[in-house]
Design a protein around this motif. Structure first.
Motif, PDB file in Angstrom:
ATOM      1  N   ILE A   1       0.997  -1.386   0.021  1.00  0.00           N
ATOM      2  CA  ILE A   1      -0.046   0.103  -0.184  1.00  0.00           C
ATOM      3  C   ILE A   1       0.968   1.172  -0.090  1.00  0.00           C
ATOM      4  O   ILE A   1       1.624   1.379   0.912  1.00  0.00           O
ATOM      5  CB  ILE A   1      -0.956   0.256   1.168  1.00  0.00           C
ATOM      6  CG1 ILE A   1      -1.685  -1.386   1.264  1.00  0.00           C
ATOM      7  CG2 ILE A   1      -1.568   1.331   1.247  1.00  0.00           C
ATOM      8  CD1 ILE A   1      -2.364  -1.559   2.604  1.00  0.00           C
TER       9      ILE A   1
ATOM     10  N   GLU B   1       2.122   4.793   0.571  1.00  0.00           N
ATOM     11  CA  GLU B   1       1.940   5.710   1.630  1.00  0.00           C
ATOM     12  C   GLU B   1       2.318   7.014   1.477  1.00  0.00           C
ATOM     13  O   GLU B   1       3.154   7.735   2.522  1.00  0.00           O
ATOM     14  CB  GLU B   1       2.393   5.103   3.134  1.00  0.00           C
ATOM     15  CG  GLU B   1       1.676   4.128   3.419  1.00  0.00           C
ATOM     16  CD  GLU B   1       0.274   4.338   4.372  1.00  0.00           C
ATOM     17  OE1 GLU B   1       0.160   5.351   5.109  1.00  0.00           O
ATOM     18  OE2 GLU B   1      -0.579   3.568   4.353  1.00  0.00           O
TER      19      GLU B   1
ATOM     20  N   LYS C   1      -1.698   9.079   0.589  1.00  0.00           N
ATOM     21  CA  LYS C   1      -2.176   9.261   1.827  1.00  0.00           C
ATOM     22  C   LYS C   1      -3.370  10.424   1.699  1.00  0.00           C
ATOM     23  O   LYS C   1      -4.496  10.221   2.347  1.00  0.00           O
ATOM     24  CB  LYS C   1      -1.143  10.327   2.706  1.00  0.00           C
ATOM     25  CG  LYS C   1      -0.803   9.213   3.850  1.00  0.00           C
ATOM     26  CD  LYS C   1       0.273   9.880   4.680  1.00  0.00           C
ATOM     27  CE  LYS C   1       1.183   9.164   5.397  1.00  0.00           C
ATOM     28  NZ  LYS C   1       2.065   9.814   6.261  1.00  0.00           N
TER      29      LYS C   1
ATOM     30  N   SER D   1      -5.102   6.446   1.596  1.00  0.00           N
ATOM     31  CA  SER D   1      -4.443   5.109   1.817  1.00  0.00           C
ATOM     32  C   SER D   1      -4.428   4.706   3.254  1.00  0.00           C
ATOM     33  O   SER D   1      -4.480   3.506   3.551  1.00  0.00           O
ATOM     34  CB  SER D   1      -3.319   5.190   0.908  1.00  0.00           C
ATOM     35  OG  SER D   1      -2.325   6.005   1.816  1.00  0.00           O
ATOM     36  N   LYS D   2      -4.352   5.505   3.982  1.00  0.00           N
ATOM     37  CA  LYS D   2      -4.383   4.955   5.442  1.00  0.00           C
ATOM     38  C   LYS D   2      -5.636   4.400   5.975  1.00  0.00           C
ATOM     39  O   LYS D   2      -5.584   3.386   6.318  1.00  0.00           O
ATOM     40  CB  LYS D   2      -4.037   6.460   6.502  1.00  0.00           C
ATOM     41  CG  LYS D   2      -2.632   6.513   7.009  1.00  0.00           C
ATOM     42  CD  LYS D   2      -2.631   7.602   7.855  1.00  0.00           C
ATOM     43  CE  LYS D   2      -1.252   7.378   8.651  1.00  0.00           C
ATOM     44  NZ  LYS D   2      -1.099   8.630   9.524  1.00  0.00           N
TER      45      LYS D   2
ATOM     46  N   ARG E   1      -5.896   0.913   4.502  1.00  0.00           N
ATOM     47  CA  ARG E   1      -4.727  -0.059   5.174  1.00  0.00           C
ATOM     48  C   ARG E   1      -5.567  -0.306   6.349  1.00  0.00           C
ATOM     49  O   ARG E   1      -5.429  -1.786   6.848  1.00  0.00           O
ATOM     50  CB  ARG E   1      -3.623   0.671   5.334  1.00  0.00           C
ATOM     51  CG  ARG E   1      -2.421  -0.441   6.145  1.00  0.00           C
ATOM     52  CD  ARG E   1      -1.116   0.327   5.965  1.00  0.00           C
ATOM     53  NE  ARG E   1      -1.054   1.626   6.787  1.00  0.00           N
ATOM     54  CZ  ARG E   1      -0.718   1.810   7.843  1.00  0.00           C
ATOM     55  NH1 ARG E   1      -0.531   0.949   8.648  1.00  0.00           N
ATOM     56  NH2 ARG E   1      -0.519   3.029   8.331  1.00  0.00           N
ATOM     57  N   LYS E   2      -6.042   0.533   7.195  1.00  0.00           N
ATOM     58  CA  LYS E   2      -6.937   0.263   8.600  1.00  0.00           C
ATOM     59  C   LYS E   2      -8.043  -0.667   8.080  1.00  0.00           C
ATOM     60  O   LYS E   2      -7.948  -1.750   8.818  1.00  0.00           O
ATOM     61  CB  LYS E   2      -7.388   1.325   9.171  1.00  0.00           C
ATOM     62  CG  LYS E   2      -7.546   1.424  10.382  1.00  0.00           C
ATOM     63  CD  LYS E   2      -7.949   2.932  11.026  1.00  0.00           C
ATOM     64  CE  LYS E   2      -8.723   2.708  12.313  1.00  0.00           C
ATOM     65  NZ  LYS E   2      -9.056   3.915  12.806  1.00  0.00           N
TER      66      LYS E   2
ATOM     67  N   LYS F   1      -6.584  -4.109   7.067  1.00  0.00           N
ATOM     68  CA  LYS F   1      -6.129  -4.983   8.279  1.00  0.00           C
ATOM     69  C   LYS F   1      -7.326  -5.486   9.094  1.00  0.00           C
ATOM     70  O   LYS F   1      -6.984  -6.714   9.632  1.00  0.00           O
ATOM     71  CB  LYS F   1      -5.252  -4.128   8.885  1.00  0.00           C
ATOM     72  CG  LYS F   1      -3.727  -3.962   8.436  1.00  0.00           C
ATOM     73  CD  LYS F   1      -2.768  -3.317   9.637  1.00  0.00           C
ATOM     74  CE  LYS F   1      -1.419  -3.547   9.187  1.00  0.00           C
ATOM     75  NZ  LYS F   1      -0.575  -2.958   9.987  1.00  0.00           N
TER      76      LYS F   1
ATOM     77  N   PHE G   1       0.910  -7.235   4.782  1.00  0.00           N
ATOM     78  CA  PHE G   1       0.454  -5.816   4.424  1.00  0.00           C
ATOM     79  C   PHE G   1       1.647  -5.011   4.807  1.00  0.00           C
ATOM     80  O   PHE G   1       2.539  -5.103   5.687  1.00  0.00           O
ATOM     81  CB  PHE G   1      -0.452  -5.270   5.215  1.00  0.00           C
ATOM     82  CG  PHE G   1      -2.016  -5.720   4.796  1.00  0.00           C
ATOM     83  CD1 PHE G   1      -2.514  -5.467   3.573  1.00  0.00           C
ATOM     84  CD2 PHE G   1      -2.505  -6.503   5.804  1.00  0.00           C
ATOM     85  CE1 PHE G   1      -3.857  -5.956   3.345  1.00  0.00           C
ATOM     86  CE2 PHE G   1      -3.658  -7.081   5.810  1.00  0.00           C
ATOM     87  CZ  PHE G   1      -4.259  -6.706   4.216  1.00  0.00           C
TER      88      PHE G   1
ATOM     89  N   GLN H   1       3.781  -1.240   3.858  1.00  0.00           N
ATOM     90  CA  GLN H   1       3.651   0.351   3.646  1.00  0.00           C
ATOM     91  C   GLN H   1       4.882   0.593   2.509  1.00  0.00           C
ATOM     92  O   GLN H   1       5.967   0.152   2.777  1.00  0.00           O
ATOM     93  CB  GLN H   1       3.574   1.129   4.698  1.00  0.00           C
ATOM     94  CG  GLN H   1       2.810   0.994   5.707  1.00  0.00           C
ATOM     95  CD  GLN H   1       2.983   1.937   6.808  1.00  0.00           C
ATOM     96  OE1 GLN H   1       3.119   3.155   6.769  1.00  0.00           O
ATOM     97  NE2 GLN H   1       2.819   1.405   8.058  1.00  0.00           N
TER      98      GLN H   1
ATOM     99  N   VAL I   1      -2.339   0.381  -4.867  1.00  0.00           N
ATOM    100  CA  VAL I   1      -2.054  -0.550  -4.001  1.00  0.00           C
ATOM    101  C   VAL I   1      -1.791  -1.855  -4.848  1.00  0.00           C
ATOM    102  O   VAL I   1      -2.492  -2.029  -5.949  1.00  0.00           O
ATOM    103  CB  VAL I   1      -3.405  -0.959  -3.139  1.00  0.00           C
ATOM    104  CG1 VAL I   1      -3.410  -2.320  -2.232  1.00  0.00           C
ATOM    105  CG2 VAL I   1      -4.065  -0.004  -2.072  1.00  0.00           C
TER     106      VAL I   1
ATOM    107  N   THR J   1     -11.423  -0.063  -0.740  1.00  0.00           N
ATOM    108  CA  THR J   1     -11.317  -1.338  -0.115  1.00  0.00           C
ATOM    109  C   THR J   1     -12.094  -2.522  -0.729  1.00  0.00           C
ATOM    110  O   THR J   1     -11.442  -3.754  -0.692  1.00  0.00           O
ATOM    111  CB  THR J   1     -11.746  -1.074   1.577  1.00  0.00           C
ATOM    112  OG1 THR J   1     -11.304   0.033   1.937  1.00  0.00           O
ATOM    113  CG2 THR J   1     -11.680  -2.369   2.299  1.00  0.00           C
TER     114      THR J   1
END
Ligand code: FES
Length: 80
Positions: free
Chosen positions: A10, A12, A17, A21-22, A25-26, A29, A43, A45, A58, A70
């Motif tokens: 991903i 960053e 960002k 992208s943050k 990622r969250k 996860k 994953f 960064q 990504v 997502t």
């Protein structure tokens, strides 16, 4: 024995960002801690991948996902 873990990179960098992208990622996860994906994703960064116009970027295994969200990434992980 087949190595079954999917690698997800991903970006960053600053543009990705800003494009969320943050958050992606969250969410990924969280999604990967339950169900069939549990323990099957790793994953990473990364710094800017020089494709900022398509942010967020990504990479799932060997597939580039541009303007990623997502849902798109989850589908790609299941396909890979
Ligand atoms: S910031 Fe993600 S590709 Fe440049």
């Amino acid at each position: 024995m087949r190595y079954n873990r999917k690698l997800v990179f991903i970006c960053e960098g600053s543009d990705c960002k800003k494009a969320g992208s943050k958050k992606i990622r969250k969410e990924l996860k969280e999604a990967a801690t339950e169900g069939s994906l549990k323990g099957h994703c790793k994953f990473f960064q990364t710094k800017c991948m020089d494709m900022c116009k398509s942010a967020p970027v990504v990479i799932v295994e060997n597939h580039f996902c541009k303007n990623a969200d997502t849902k798109m990434i989850m589908e790609q992980i299941k396909k890979a």
